[in-house]
Motif scaffolding. Structure first.
Motif, PDB file in Angstrom:
ATOM      1  N   MET A  42      22.951  31.117  34.042  1.00 11.64           N
ATOM      2  CA  MET A  42      23.659  32.239  34.743  1.00 11.64           C
ATOM      3  C   MET A  42      23.042  33.391  34.344  1.00 11.64           C
ATOM      4  O   MET A  42      22.920  34.169  35.011  1.00 11.64           O
ATOM      5  CB  MET A  42      25.044  32.015  34.481  1.00 11.64           C
ATOM      6  N   PRO A  43      22.563  33.511  33.053  1.00  8.77           N
ATOM      7  CA  PRO A  43      22.075  34.827  32.373  1.00  8.77           C
ATOM      8  C   PRO A  43      20.833  34.999  33.249  1.00  8.77           C
ATOM      9  O   PRO A  43      20.382  36.135  33.596  1.00  8.77           O
ATOM     10  CB  PRO A  43      21.565  34.641  31.066  1.00  8.77           C
ATOM     11  N   ILE A  44      20.066  33.869  33.676  1.00 12.97           N
ATOM     12  CA  ILE A  44      18.677  33.893  34.396  1.00 12.97           C
ATOM     13  C   ILE A  44      19.096  34.587  35.996  1.00 12.97           C
ATOM     14  O   ILE A  44      18.380  35.432  36.425  1.00 12.97           O
ATOM     15  CB  ILE A  44      17.951  32.716  34.564  1.00 12.97           C
ATOM     16  N   MET A  45      20.056  33.962  36.532  1.00 11.64           N
ATOM     17  CA  MET A  45      20.321  34.415  37.838  1.00 11.64           C
ATOM     18  C   MET A  45      21.169  35.833  37.692  1.00 11.64           C
ATOM     19  O   MET A  45      20.669  36.636  38.686  1.00 11.64           O
ATOM     20  CB  MET A  45      21.467  33.369  38.233  1.00 11.64           C
ATOM     21  N   SER A  46      21.667  36.269  36.890  1.00 10.83           N
ATOM     22  CA  SER A  46      22.366  37.424  36.604  1.00 10.83           C
ATOM     23  C   SER A  46      21.185  38.590  36.444  1.00 10.83           C
ATOM     24  O   SER A  46      21.045  39.540  37.157  1.00 10.83           O
ATOM     25  CB  SER A  46      23.224  37.558  35.480  1.00 10.83           C
ATOM     26  N   GLY A  47      20.074  38.135  35.492  1.00  9.91           N
ATOM     27  CA  GLY A  47      18.943  38.924  35.611  1.00  9.91           C
ATOM     28  C   GLY A  47      18.140  39.345  37.058  1.00  9.91           C
ATOM     29  O   GLY A  47      17.514  40.372  37.130  1.00  9.91           O
ATOM     30  N   ALA A  48      18.222  38.169  37.769  1.00 10.64           N
ATOM     31  CA  ALA A  48      17.620  38.418  39.325  1.00 10.64           C
ATOM     32  C   ALA A  48      18.534  39.350  40.187  1.00 10.64           C
ATOM     33  O   ALA A  48      18.022  40.139  40.826  1.00 10.64           O
ATOM     34  CB  ALA A  48      17.625  37.045  39.698  1.00 10.64           C
ATOM     35  N   LEU A  49      19.703  39.251  40.072  1.00  9.89           N
ATOM     36  CA  LEU A  49      20.607  39.929  41.065  1.00  9.89           C
ATOM     37  C   LEU A  49      21.182  41.215  40.505  1.00  9.89           C
ATOM     38  O   LEU A  49      21.168  42.223  41.477  1.00  9.89           O
ATOM     39  CB  LEU A  49      21.899  38.934  41.409  1.00  9.89           C
ATOM     40  N   ALA A  50      21.096  41.564  39.293  1.00 11.02           N
ATOM     41  CA  ALA A  50      21.824  42.692  38.894  1.00 11.02           C
ATOM     42  C   ALA A  50      21.059  43.884  39.333  1.00 11.02           C
ATOM     43  O   ALA A  50      21.733  45.088  39.409  1.00 11.02           O
ATOM     44  CB  ALA A  50      21.884  42.904  37.092  1.00 11.02           C
ATOM     45  N   SER A  51      19.568  43.981  39.269  1.00 10.40           N
ATOM     46  CA  SER A  51      18.815  44.964  39.652  1.00 10.40           C
ATOM     47  C   SER A  51      18.834  45.272  41.180  1.00 10.40           C
ATOM     48  O   SER A  51      18.102  46.163  41.802  1.00 10.40           O
ATOM     49  CB  SER A  51      17.564  45.032  39.179  1.00 10.40           C
ATOM     50  N   LEU A  52      19.366  44.546  41.985  1.00 11.88           N
ATOM     51  CA  LEU A  52      19.265  44.414  43.256  1.00 11.88           C
ATOM     52  C   LEU A  52      20.323  45.660  43.931  1.00 11.88           C
ATOM     53  O   LEU A  52      21.462  45.840  43.254  1.00 11.88           O
ATOM     54  CB  LEU A  52      19.641  42.986  44.115  1.00 11.88           C
ATOM     55  N   THR A  53      19.920  46.018  44.992  1.00  5.40           N
ATOM     56  CA  THR A  53      21.042  46.922  45.849  1.00  5.40           C
ATOM     57  C   THR A  53      22.103  46.178  46.403  1.00  5.40           C
ATOM     58  O   THR A  53      21.967  45.030  46.609  1.00  5.40           O
ATOM     59  CB  THR A  53      20.468  47.942  46.776  1.00  5.40           C
ATOM     60  N   HIS A  54      23.297  46.958  46.951  1.00  4.21           N
ATOM     61  CA  HIS A  54      24.522  46.240  47.342  1.00  4.21           C
ATOM     62  C   HIS A  54      24.018  45.725  48.697  1.00  4.21           C
ATOM     63  O   HIS A  54      24.391  44.263  49.082  1.00  4.21           O
ATOM     64  CB  HIS A  54      25.414  47.151  47.846  1.00  4.21           C
ATOM     65  N   GLN A  55      23.078  46.281  49.446  1.00  2.00           N
ATOM     66  CA  GLN A  55      22.611  45.525  50.621  1.00  2.00           C
ATOM     67  C   GLN A  55      21.637  44.213  50.472  1.00  2.00           C
ATOM     68  O   GLN A  55      21.512  43.422  51.530  1.00  2.00           O
ATOM     69  CB  GLN A  55      21.750  46.432  51.593  1.00  2.00           C
ATOM     70  N   GLN A  56      20.950  44.312  49.294  1.00  2.00           N
ATOM     71  CA  GLN A  56      20.259  43.227  49.181  1.00  2.00           C
ATOM     72  C   GLN A  56      20.684  41.755  48.381  1.00  2.00           C
ATOM     73  O   GLN A  56      20.110  40.920  48.291  1.00  2.00           O
ATOM     74  CB  GLN A  56      19.009  43.336  48.029  1.00  2.00           C
ATOM     75  N   VAL A  57      22.098  42.053  48.009  1.00  2.00           N
ATOM     76  CA  VAL A  57      22.621  40.967  47.087  1.00  2.00           C
ATOM     77  C   VAL A  57      22.773  39.600  48.261  1.00  2.00           C
ATOM     78  O   VAL A  57      22.521  38.510  47.465  1.00  2.00           O
ATOM     79  CB  VAL A  57      23.971  41.307  46.625  1.00  2.00           C
ATOM     80  N   ALA A  58      23.092  39.571  49.267  1.00  2.00           N
ATOM     81  CA  ALA A  58      23.211  38.473  50.140  1.00  2.00           C
ATOM     82  C   ALA A  58      21.961  37.776  50.265  1.00  2.00           C
ATOM     83  O   ALA A  58      22.025  36.501  50.051  1.00  2.00           O
ATOM     84  CB  ALA A  58      23.908  38.806  51.604  1.00  2.00           C
ATOM     85  N   ARG A  59      20.966  38.555  50.742  1.00  5.55           N
ATOM     86  CA  ARG A  59      19.708  37.877  50.640  1.00  5.55           C
ATOM     87  C   ARG A  59      19.227  37.355  49.385  1.00  5.55           C
ATOM     88  O   ARG A  59      18.543  36.241  49.471  1.00  5.55           O
ATOM     89  CB  ARG A  59      18.705  39.003  51.373  1.00  5.55           C
ATOM     90  N   GLY A  60      19.526  37.944  48.370  1.00  5.03           N
ATOM     91  CA  GLY A  60      19.020  37.647  46.952  1.00  5.03           C
ATOM     92  C   GLY A  60      19.695  36.292  46.548  1.00  5.03           C
ATOM     93  O   GLY A  60      18.994  35.449  45.967  1.00  5.03           O
ATOM     94  N   SER A  61      21.049  36.332  46.627  1.00  2.72           N
ATOM     95  CA  SER A  61      21.666  35.347  46.060  1.00  2.72           C
ATOM     96  C   SER A  61      21.372  33.977  47.318  1.00  2.72           C
ATOM     97  O   SER A  61      21.047  32.709  46.573  1.00  2.72           O
ATOM     98  CB  SER A  61      23.086  35.533  46.496  1.00  2.72           C
TER      99      SER A  61
END
Length: 510
Positions: free
Chosen positions: A384-403
């Protein structure tokens, strides 16, 4: 119902509104993930019930996986277009409806079809849950909410065999599907009341060509990979043809996505260094760890002769270890970055797993269970820290595509890992006549009375050696994860530039 905006970025406390949203998401995730492992222990029962071969009943697992691979790619676009709440409710309906149909299956064919329908709903639950949680909490608390969402991801592989074994022994196989009905109804009612109302917004045009390339490409590739254990080799036509066609479609999608402005999966996200490093680390880690996890219950079942229920209980210390470190890791990820947690976490996993490279038919249970606990401590500090590191710096609009992208990668890497470890183990067993004979006895293919006791004893030792050899490969892969993990951020991740009002996602409070 009233709404309350997410607290300011400076606050790292998860308020009651976010915790309620987390409860809804976790319920859905528990159903989706438990279902994969619960069904895995029911395969022998399906063989007996439907008078089918193991290769045929294994399609109840494969069909679910392929349905997941088909639907996950469109989840990000659909979440933006229709809203996460509407799509989440639809996913629950599909999943629970598929579960009911599975419980009424009268033959193996219909069961496989109904499992695919179930997978269409299950495939959307996890990426949608990640999107809902990340948006609700804001970027400064991604680590903490991902730690919450990580609980079902850890409990699924551990609780599934326990629950499945108990339901099959105490009731019947039908209940491994019917158990989803009450959970699904509760999740639907809570989601209807608690999840924030969808805000209609203009959506990007749907990438039909991308869907025609990516979804079938993933499904074919995973079908080929999933066929490896049954075929026993990579060079089989049943493996190579679908895998290569699928790979060609995936390459075509990449070329298409690089040219298209609004592709189904936004590959421009890889311009974000944190996401790229996290993706490479997650891929290697998932191949190694998910493949190795498949072996733990098999060792206790085949080498130690434990029942399905007991085998599930014996691997529980791994989940307990993860539950100790995961909440702390989630809190610290937001403050100090994932790198300082993932590196020691990987070392703990390698240390715990190293014990299993030396297993024998009579290895101390205290040593094995202690090693599983240590491995679990590392697991709680890693995924989960790995996935958090991936998503934390994305913008609000990018989160759905990133996840969505992270879930595709995790699903694909997990399938590759389980296939690779299964083939390594199978080939090692086939190289030993004693291990082959003993394995035939443990799977009920040969009566124990037909095999001399001395051969059985030698077979146990040879089979244990085969497991140890396979775990050695897994440990090497875990150690290799340290290379990309060295480049993970080792300080607090600054959020991407995003308008303040974009992060003020309303959370339902009652």
């Amino acid at each position: 119902m009233t709404t309350q905006a997410v607290p300011a970025a400076g606050s790292d406390k998860l308020d009651s509104g976010v915790l309620k949203v987390a409860g809804v998401v976790v319920l859905g995730a528990i159903m989706s993930i438990l279902d994969i492992t619960v069904v895995s222990v029911a395969l022998p029962k399906f063989q007996q019930e439907f008078n089918a071969t193991y290769a045929t009943v294994a399609w109840t697992m494969t069909a679910y996986t392929l349905a997941l691979a088909t639907v996950i790619p469109i989840t990000g676009w659909a979440a933006d277009r229709f809203g996460t709440k509407r799509l989440y409710l639809l996913s629950l309906v599909l999943f629970v409806g598929g579960s009911v149909l599975c419980s009424f299956a009268w033959d193996i064919g219909p069961l496989i079809v109904f499992r695919a329908l179930q997978g269409l709903g299950g495939g959307m639950l996890m990426p949608l849950g990640m999107t809902i949680m990340t948006r609700a909490a804001g970027p400064d608390r991604v680590g903490r909410v991902m730690a919450v969402l990580g609980v079902p991801m850890l409990l699924g592989p551990i609780g599934g065999p326990i629950l499945g074994g108990w339901l099959i022994e105490a009731a019947s196989w039908h209940w491994i599907f019917l158990i989803n009905v009450p959970i699904g109804i509760v999740a639907f009612v809570l989601a209807l009341r608690i999840l924030p109302k969808d805000q209609p917004q203009p959506s990007e045009p749907f990438d039909f060509l991308g869907m025609l390339l990516l979804s079938p490409g993933l499904a074919l590739f995973l079908y080929g990979v999933s066929s490896i254990p049954g075929e026993g080799k990579v060079g089989s036509a049943k493996v190579l043809i679908p895998a290569l066609v699928g790979l060609a479609l995936l390459v075509a999608f990449v070329l298409h996505a690089l040219r298209k402005q609004h592709a189904l999966i936004d590959l421009s996200l890889f311009k974000n260094r944190n996401l790229t490093v996290a993706t490479v680390t997650l891929t290697l880690f998932t191949v190694a760890f998910m493949g190795a996890m498949l072996l733990f219950p098999s060792y206790f079942l085949q080498v130690r002769g434990q029942s399905t229920l007991d085998a599930g209980l014996l691997i529980a210390p791994q989940g307990l270890g993860a539950m100790v470190t995961m909440p702390l890791a989630g809190r610290l990820t937001d403050k100090i970055g994932p790198g300082k947690l993932v590196l020691p976490g990987l070392l703990l996993i390698a240390l715990g797993m190293a014990t299993f490279t030396q297993v024998t038919p009579d290895s101390s249970y205290v040593l094995l269970l202690g090693s599983l606990f240590v491995s679990g401590l590392g697991m709680g500090m890693t995924m989960m820290p790995i996935m958090s590191g991936a998503l934390a710096s994305l913008t609000h609009q990018q989160v759905a595509r990133g996840s969505t992208m992270m879930n595709i990668i995790q699903q694909t890497a997990g399938s590759i890992g389980t296939a690779v470890m299964s083939v390594i183990l199978t080939n090692r067993v086939l190289d030993s006549q004693e291990a082959t004979a003993y394995s035939a006895v443990t799977q009920g293919l040969t009566a124990a009375s037909d095999v001399p006791p001395a051969v059985l004893e030698q077979g146990r030792a040879s089979l244990a050696d085969a497991f140890g050899h396979t775990w050695t490969i897994a440990v090497v892969l875990v150690v290799l994860c340290l290379v990309p993990a060295l480049f993970l951020p080792r300080k607090r991740i600054e959020k991407a530039d995003t308008p303040d009002d974009a992060l003020a996602v309303p959370v339902a409070i009652h």
